[in-house]
Scaffold this motif. Structure first.
Motif, PDB file in Angstrom:
ATOM      1  N   ASP A 144       0.828  -1.211   0.000  1.00  0.00           N
ATOM      2  CA  ASP A 144       0.000   0.000   0.000  1.00  0.00           C
ATOM      3  C   ASP A 144       0.861   1.259   0.000  1.00  0.00           C
ATOM      4  OD1 ASP A 144      -2.462  -1.185  -0.074  1.00  0.00           O
ATOM      5  OD2 ASP A 144      -2.697  -1.269   2.097  1.00  0.00           O
ATOM      6  N   GLN A 145       0.260   2.363  -0.451  1.00  0.00           N
ATOM      7  CA  GLN A 145       0.968   3.640  -0.358  1.00  0.00           C
ATOM      8  C   GLN A 145       1.405   3.874   1.081  1.00  0.00           C
ATOM      9  OE1 GLN A 145      -1.093   6.978  -1.959  1.00  0.00           O
ATOM     10  NE2 GLN A 145      -1.250   6.143  -4.015  1.00  0.00           N
ATOM     11  N   THR A 146       2.620   4.299   1.242  1.00  0.00           N
ATOM     12  CA  THR A 146       3.154   4.408   2.591  1.00  0.00           C
ATOM     13  C   THR A 146       4.084   5.609   2.693  1.00  0.00           C
ATOM     14  OG1 THR A 146       4.343   3.202   4.311  1.00  0.00           O
ATOM     15  CG2 THR A 146       5.130   2.933   2.064  1.00  0.00           C
ATOM     16  N   GLN A 158       3.868   7.193  -0.792  1.00  0.00           N
ATOM     17  CA  GLN A 158       4.622   6.631  -1.909  1.00  0.00           C
ATOM     18  C   GLN A 158       3.932   5.381  -2.468  1.00  0.00           C
ATOM     19  OE1 GLN A 158       7.789   7.580  -3.630  1.00  0.00           O
ATOM     20  NE2 GLN A 158       6.530   9.274  -2.939  1.00  0.00           N
ATOM     21  N   PRO A 159       3.560   5.397  -3.756  1.00  0.00           N
ATOM     22  CA  PRO A 159       3.045   4.171  -4.383  1.00  0.00           C
ATOM     23  C   PRO A 159       4.210   3.399  -5.003  1.00  0.00           C
ATOM     24  CG  PRO A 159       2.809   6.011  -5.882  1.00  0.00           C
ATOM     25  CD  PRO A 159       3.506   6.550  -4.648  1.00  0.00           C
ATOM     26  N   GLY A 160       3.913   2.376  -5.793  1.00  0.00           N
ATOM     27  CA  GLY A 160       4.937   1.692  -6.578  1.00  0.00           C
ATOM     28  C   GLY A 160       5.948   0.902  -5.781  1.00  0.00           C
ATOM     29  N   ILE A 161       5.531   0.346  -4.624  1.00  0.00           N
ATOM     30  CA  ILE A 161       6.431  -0.441  -3.768  1.00  0.00           C
ATOM     31  C   ILE A 161       6.000  -1.900  -3.809  1.00  0.00           C
ATOM     32  CG2 ILE A 161       7.347  -0.741  -1.439  1.00  0.00           C
ATOM     33  CD1 ILE A 161       6.535   2.214  -0.927  1.00  0.00           C
ATOM     34  N   ILE A 162       6.946  -2.805  -4.052  1.00  0.00           N
ATOM     35  CA  ILE A 162       6.610  -4.237  -4.077  1.00  0.00           C
ATOM     36  C   ILE A 162       7.661  -5.039  -3.316  1.00  0.00           C
ATOM     37  CG2 ILE A 162       5.373  -4.102  -6.280  1.00  0.00           C
ATOM     38  CD1 ILE A 162       7.834  -5.333  -7.628  1.00  0.00           C
ATOM     39  N   PHE A 163       7.237  -6.221  -2.861  1.00  0.00           N
ATOM     40  CA  PHE A 163       8.144  -7.218  -2.297  1.00  0.00           C
ATOM     41  C   PHE A 163       8.393  -8.260  -3.388  1.00  0.00           C
ATOM     42  CE2 PHE A 163       6.078  -5.335   1.334  1.00  0.00           C
ATOM     43  CZ  PHE A 163       7.088  -5.224   2.274  1.00  0.00           C
ATOM     44  N   THR A 164       9.629  -8.526  -3.698  1.00  0.00           N
ATOM     45  CA  THR A 164       9.928  -9.466  -4.772  1.00  0.00           C
ATOM     46  C   THR A 164      11.322 -10.051  -4.563  1.00  0.00           C
ATOM     47  OG1 THR A 164       9.901  -9.757  -7.165  1.00  0.00           O
ATOM     48  CG2 THR A 164      10.874  -7.712  -6.342  1.00  0.00           C
TER      49      THR A 164
END
Length: 828
Positions: free
Chosen positions: A105-107, A124-130
């Motif tokens: 989520d946006q954080t 901040q959008p555009g954050i992923i765990f990978t």
């Protein structure tokens, strides 16, 4: 063909344009409108069809999605269970790359001892765990770090260079390595890599890549992230795979579903209920309307794009029809020129080249005007044209090629037939004033009539479509959806503050604001794009009914705020928790469970994955999403275990006096309390009725586009009609004078001059009505609940077109009818 000959052709063409200024203007305007539409629509269509074409072997890349069906209710989810990715590695063949990631989520991002303003970047959008596999199917250029190890350990993060410059604007990429970045005040990471951002068109808009192992080791994340169970599906859990060169997508998909049945076998009582995985090609994601596109990315609609192409083609055809009609109608005025040139030795091919050069010049002028007008058109449609689209010829060599093709095609379509007709005149007949024989004249007349009818078929189709779309939008926005939508404000608690007592403090303080009538705290509002569902069982004594059940989380004030009607039983109470106690269901679910009357459902027990819940009330049905989707079976529960389902304030404001500013004052008071309790978080809110209206943004954009297309098509058609009226009255000048001398009135002459053209419009109406009805019926199938296709839509459209035509004709016919007959009789 010599240079002098070409130069001579253009000289003659320019002389002709000067002589026939009005007809030249009509042709240029008509073609300019069509070419402008074609150019702008080409930019839009080209833009959307070139997304994610830069990947290596894109035809081998797929997204794994989930489909299910429970009790006849079909559902689709772009996500998968977290258990799927590790299982594929050991149990599925034919897959080269497995790239799972989890969207965050946006954080708020904190940079300790950083150089960013206040060391903090909000929302901040555009954050992923990978993991490292993400960078195997999307080829980033690495500026720092090692792609094999940068996401191998917990608490590592890779940043795009653009994002890294936001966090560390004064550091070199090498100096950013090892710097600390903290997400949500709880996820502490160190920079382990920097990659260049993607410059191609893509839906993968992510820029912070946190190692996926962090989600399983960080205590804060473990409390909020889904556990890897085969029965759980979350759209945040995305999975991409790249197949081996020799692998078949159908065979891999079959293996995935065999594996699903192995780990989550269907029970005998689940007969008729299904769950499965589907491989969605990468190229389909940008246009997906079933599963949804990538988070935060714009999704295009292929049907809309094809519709735009049809509109462009229609407007181009209208401009070409005008040119053909007016050019052939003027044939007699150029007959002597043609006869003399043929007598002097001009061949037919040379005359055709002459007339095509004239068409080329007009088309070229129209293209120049279109290129100049395109930025203005893009600005007019800025609401739904992607902001990245611009008319920059230097950066769009394909645009130059498109315009060259357009000039050639339009010149050919518009000019070839008139050139054949004009170049075919015989010198002997021309010099005897016998321009056309009876049969050839008849063919020309019938061609002009057919083209005129075609013009008005297109124009009336646009009018009918515009009226229907507007009617459906009005219906959707004014229909009783089963709940109150006016004067309700939605505000969500910051995600990171859910485990604190600040939410209760905020609630207590805003209750005293005089402009507020009632407050409810829970999850999503009655109608929302956010969906939460689970599988629920009901045993009726004979068989088990298993259903996918939509869930809304609410308190005892929820029904009151939204004015949702209770058909049977009682409202929620604080004691009605998800671990036991009661739940509300909607009337649709009551019917699926087999209850004829809402009262019959009261007291029955539902099985929520082993937890028993008693039905305490049945509410009237209301729409959980837009009218595109049918009403789903629904339960309304008290949230307890997951605080994420208890983060939204639903605030009912007191009625505002006419011209008053009570709501403005109330929102200002709420904002003041917010800034006192949540000083680090921006205050934002939404009016619920505005969110409902956003469901129909696509339809409203379609309506706006149709309004323009309708106006332009009617304008072009009326331009052509005006040109034909001018030609007709000029040809019949002497006849009009004779009739006036013999006593004909102005009204009779106007009727005489207008009747034939009006009948062509009536014929167009008869032809277009069944076509428009079929097209409207197909479009309306996109709505589960829709308005009727009323007869008056067609009557209004036909009458409107007729009125526009009469108004246009009146400029020339009335002028001809009131002219002095003496001048008319002297005209020859």
């Amino acid at each position: 063909m010599t240079q002098n000959m070409i130069k001579n052709y253009f000289k003659i063409a320019l002389r002709g344009f000067k002589k026939h200024k009005l007809f030249t203007l009509i042709n240029v305007v008509g073609l300019s409108i069509g070419i402008s539409a074609a150019l702008v629509i080409y930019l839009i269509v080209y833009f959307d069809f070139t997304f994610d074409k830069f990947h290596k072997d894109p035809e081998r890349i797929y997204r794994v999605t989930t489909d299910y069906s429970f009790a006849g209710e079909v559902g689709h989810n772009s996500g998968v269970t977290l258990a799927l990715a590790p299982a594929i590695k050991s149990e599925v063949t034919g897959v080269d790359i497995i790239a799972p990631f989890y969207t965050y989520d946006q954080t708020t991002v904190v940079i300790p001892n950083g150089t960013a303003a206040d060391n903090k970047v909000k929302n901040q959008p555009g954050i992923i765990f990978t993991d490292e596999n993400y960078f195997k199917f999307i080829n980033y250029k690495w500026l720092a770090g090692n792609p094999k190890t940068s996401l191998k350990n917990p608490d590592q993060v890779v940043l795009t260079s653009a994002q890294a410059k936001i966090y560390f604007p004064k550091l070199a990429y090498a100096d950013m390595m090892g710097k600390e970045v903290i997400y949500d005040d709880s996820v502490k990471t160190t920079v382990s890599g920097i990659v260049a951002p993607i410059t191609e068109r893509t839906d993968f808009m992510y820029h912070d890549f946190i190692s996926s192992i962090t989600a399983t080791t960080n205590s804060y994340l473990k409390a909020n992230f889904e556990q890897p169970q085969w029965g759980n599906t979350n759209s945040a859990s995305q999975l991409f795979i790249k197949l081996s060169p020799t692998a078949s997508a159908a065979k891999v998909e079959k293996q995935l579903n065999v594996m699903l049945n192995k780990h989550n076998p269907p029970r005998p009582e689940d007969k008729g209920n299904t769950q499965g995985f589907t491989l969605q090609p990468l190229k389909a994601i940008h246009f997906d309307q079933v599963y949804g596109g990538m988070e935060g990315a714009r999704t295009a609609n292929k049907t809309t794009l094809y519709g735009l192409l049809v509109i462009a083609a229609f407007l181009l055809i209208l401009g070409c029809i005008n040119f053909i009609n007016l050019t052939t109608a003027q044939a007699s005025q150029r007959a002597k020129e043609i006869g003399i040139r043929k007598t002097m030795g001009s061949r037919r091919g040379q005359l055709i080249a002459q007339f095509l050069s004239e068409t080329f010049l007009i088309t070229l002028l129209a293209v120049i005007i279109s290129v100049a007008a395109a930025p203005l058109i893009l600005k007019i449609f800025a609401d739904f044209v992607p902001k990245e689209i611009s008319l920059n010829i230097v950066h769009h060599p394909d645009v130059i090629l498109f315009l060259l093709i357009l000039v050639v095609v339009v010149s050919g379509l518009s000019g070839f037939y008139p050139a054949l007709v004009l170049s075919g005149y015989k010198p002997v007949d021309v010099l005897k004033n016998q321009v056309q024989s009876g049969s050839s004249k008849s063919r020309s007349v019938w061609l002009r009539k057919s083209l005129t009818v075609t013009q008005f078929v297109i124009a009336q189709f646009f009018i009918m479509a515009t009226v229907l779309v507007s009617k459906q939008i009005y219906y959707a926005l004014h229909k009783d959806l089963g709940f109150r939508k006016e004067a309700i404000v939605n505000i969500s608690t910051p995600f990171k503050q859910l485990n604190t007592d600040k939410q209760q403090v905020f609630l207590n303080k805003i209750r005293s604001i005089p402009q507020i009538q009632l407050i409810s705290v829970g999850g999503a509002p009655p109608s929302s794009n956010n969906t939460n569902s689970t599988t629920v069982n009901y045993l009726d004594g004979k068989k088990e009914v298993k259903t996918d059940l939509q869930q809304k989380f609410a308190d005892e004030n929820y029904l009151k705020v939204y004015n949702i009607k209770l058909l049977a039983g009682r409202n929620l109470r604080t004691s009605d928790t998800t671990g036991g106690g009661g739940t509300l269901i909607n009337n649709t679910y009551a019917r699926i469970l087999g209850f004829r009357k809402p009262d019959d459902a009261i007291g029955k027990i539902l099985d929520y994955n082993g937890k028993k819940k008693q039905i305490i009330g049945v509410t009237a049905d209301f729409y959980q999403r837009s009218l595109h989707a049918p009403i789903k079976p629904l339960a309304i529960l008290q949230p307890t275990t997951n605080k994420y389902n208890n983060r939204t304030f639903h605030i009912l404001l007191k009625p505002e006096t006419a011209g008053g500013a009570e709501w403005k004052a109330g929102m200002a008071a709420i904002e003041k309390v917010w800034k006192n309790i949540y000083p680090e978080d921006d205050f934002s809110y939404n009016f619920f009725d505005d969110n409902i209206a956003k469901f129909y943004t696509a339809e409203q954009n379609t309506s706006k586009l149709l309004n323009w297309a309708t106006g332009l098509s009617v304008f072009i058609s009326c331009l052509g009609l005006l040109g034909l009226a001018i030609y007709t009255t000029t040809q019949r000048t002497k006849e009009i004078g004779v009739r006036k001398v013999l006593g004909a009135t102005v009204a009779q002459i106007v009727t005489l001059l207008s009747t034939e053209l009006i009948w062509l419009i009536v014929l167009a109406f008869v032809l277009v009505t069944p076509i428009a009805y079929y097209a409207m019926h197909k479009w309306m199938e996109n709505f589960a609940d829709r308005t009727t296709i009323s007869w008056w839509i067609f009557a209004l459209s036909g009458a409107g077109m007729l009125a526009a035509a009469l108004f246009t004709l009146s400029f020339q016919t009335v002028k001809a009818a009131i002219a002095n007959p003496v001048r008319s009789l002297r005209s020859e």
